[in-house]
Design an enzyme around this catalytic site. Structure first.
Site, PDB file in Angstrom:
ATOM      1  N   MET A   1       1.179  -1.154   0.017  1.00 22.26           N
ATOM      2  CA  MET A   1       0.155  -0.200   0.667  1.00 22.26           C
ATOM      3  C   MET A   1       0.594   1.481  -0.102  1.00 22.26           C
ATOM      4  O   MET A   1       1.891   1.589   0.903  1.00 22.26           O
ATOM      5  CB  MET A   1      -0.596  -0.514   1.455  1.00 22.26           C
ATOM      6  CG  MET A   1      -1.949   1.024   1.291  1.00 22.26           C
ATOM      7  SD  MET A   1      -3.446   0.790   2.722  1.00 22.26           S
ATOM      8  CE  MET A   1      -4.874   1.539   1.871  1.00 22.26           C
TER       9      MET A   1
ATOM     10  N   PHE B   1       0.765   4.422   1.011  1.00 24.75           N
ATOM     11  CA  PHE B   1       1.112   4.914   1.863  1.00 24.75           C
ATOM     12  C   PHE B   1       2.181   4.249   2.884  1.00 24.75           C
ATOM     13  O   PHE B   1       2.651   5.224   4.198  1.00 24.75           O
ATOM     14  CB  PHE B   1       0.000   5.655   2.047  1.00 24.75           C
ATOM     15  CG  PHE B   1      -0.733   4.886   3.142  1.00 24.75           C
ATOM     16  CD1 PHE B   1      -1.027   4.329   4.636  1.00 24.75           C
ATOM     17  CD2 PHE B   1      -2.171   4.629   3.130  1.00 24.75           C
ATOM     18  CE1 PHE B   1      -1.112   3.162   5.552  1.00 24.75           C
ATOM     19  CE2 PHE B   1      -3.118   4.132   4.106  1.00 24.75           C
ATOM     20  CZ  PHE B   1      -2.825   3.359   4.999  1.00 24.75           C
ATOM     21  N   SER B   2       2.630   3.211   2.868  1.00 28.37           N
ATOM     22  CA  SER B   2       2.872   2.447   3.858  1.00 28.37           C
ATOM     23  C   SER B   2       4.598   2.046   3.535  1.00 28.37           C
ATOM     24  O   SER B   2       5.035   1.764   2.486  1.00 28.37           O
ATOM     25  CB  SER B   2       2.748   0.977   3.906  1.00 28.37           C
ATOM     26  OG  SER B   2       3.626  -0.052   4.199  1.00 28.37           O
ATOM     27  N   PRO B   3       5.620   2.825   4.439  1.00 27.72           N
ATOM     28  CA  PRO B   3       6.336   3.228   4.703  1.00 27.72           C
ATOM     29  C   PRO B   3       7.581   1.607   4.575  1.00 27.72           C
ATOM     30  O   PRO B   3       8.564   1.569   4.061  1.00 27.72           O
ATOM     31  CB  PRO B   3       7.131   3.822   6.391  1.00 27.72           C
ATOM     32  CG  PRO B   3       5.878   4.607   6.663  1.00 27.72           C
ATOM     33  CD  PRO B   3       4.361   3.998   6.672  1.00 27.72           C
TER      34      PRO B   3
END
Length: 217
Positions: free
Chosen positions: A8, A10-12
């Site tokens: 995803m 937005f997942s770092p």
């Protein structure tokens, strides 16, 4: 052939793996997993990763989860320049040390906030959370005061792992360039790289925007 990455944006940790693929020139199929729709809890996903986390790597019939494990595997399997994840035992130990630091300190400080904001509905940032982030900056400044990069004088996957998280932590607590000059300069240099522009910038902004929305709604 390339690999598959369940991610995803937005997942770092997801971004760190996509950055690693870009750096090593590894073709990858990006398979989005929408956490808000519960796609990570679907039976077929749990077969791949019982921890129901992202990212997940598929390389043929080989499945791997945990971003740091994925980054190390990609570096060993596809990396042509071993300096990113040295084979020398002592140099590699220093990279692993900073990867573990990222898991225990940097990632954890961001995860504490996203958990309470997204899942527990907190509308304010606790001072303790901000103090913990500042302590993380203290540690990074100490590292970068001794070496040019996080794990030595050459860029490694440890820098990439921390980059993807710091671009969100700095939104929560801006990095004071006077107090943390080396950390600030390190981050700004990495943010300007082509691979960070391509696989980190948009996702980091998406998470920052989401945090703002949850905190102010």
């Amino acid at each position: 052939m390339g690999v598959k990455l369940y991610v995803m944006d937005f997942s770092p940790p997801s971004r760190a793996c996509m950055l690693t693929c870009e750096i090593f020139g590894i073709p990858f199929e990006k398979i989005p997993v929408d956490l808000f729709k519960g796609e990570h809890l679907a039976p077929e996903y749990l077969q791949k990763n019982p921890l129901h986390t992202i990212p997940v790597l598929e390389d043929g019939d080989f499945i791997l989860y945990d971003s740091h494990a994925i980054m190390a595997y990609l570096a060993d399997t596809y990396g042509k320049d071993e300096s990113w994840y040295p084979k020398d035992v002592k140099k590699r130990a220093l990279v692993n040390q900073k990867l573990f630091f990222n898991t225990a300190v940097i990632y954890r400080r961001l995860r504490n906030i996203t958990y309470y904001v997204f899942q527990r509905g907190r509308k304010t940032l606790e001072q303790d959370w901000l103090d913990d982030i500042a302590e993380g900056y203290d540690f990074l400044e100490a590292f970068l005061s001794k070496t040019k990069y996080i794990a030595g004088d050459h860029i490694t996957i440890a820098d990439i792992a921390i980059l993807s998280h710091l671009t969100n932590l700095e939104y929560i607590l801006p990095i004071d360039a006077k107090k943390y000059p080396k950390t600030s300069a390190w981050l700004e240099d990495f943010k300007a790289t082509p691979y960070a522009k391509k696989h980190n910038e948009e996702g980091a902004k998406a998470l920052n925007d989401l945090l703002k929305k949850f905190l102010t709604s």
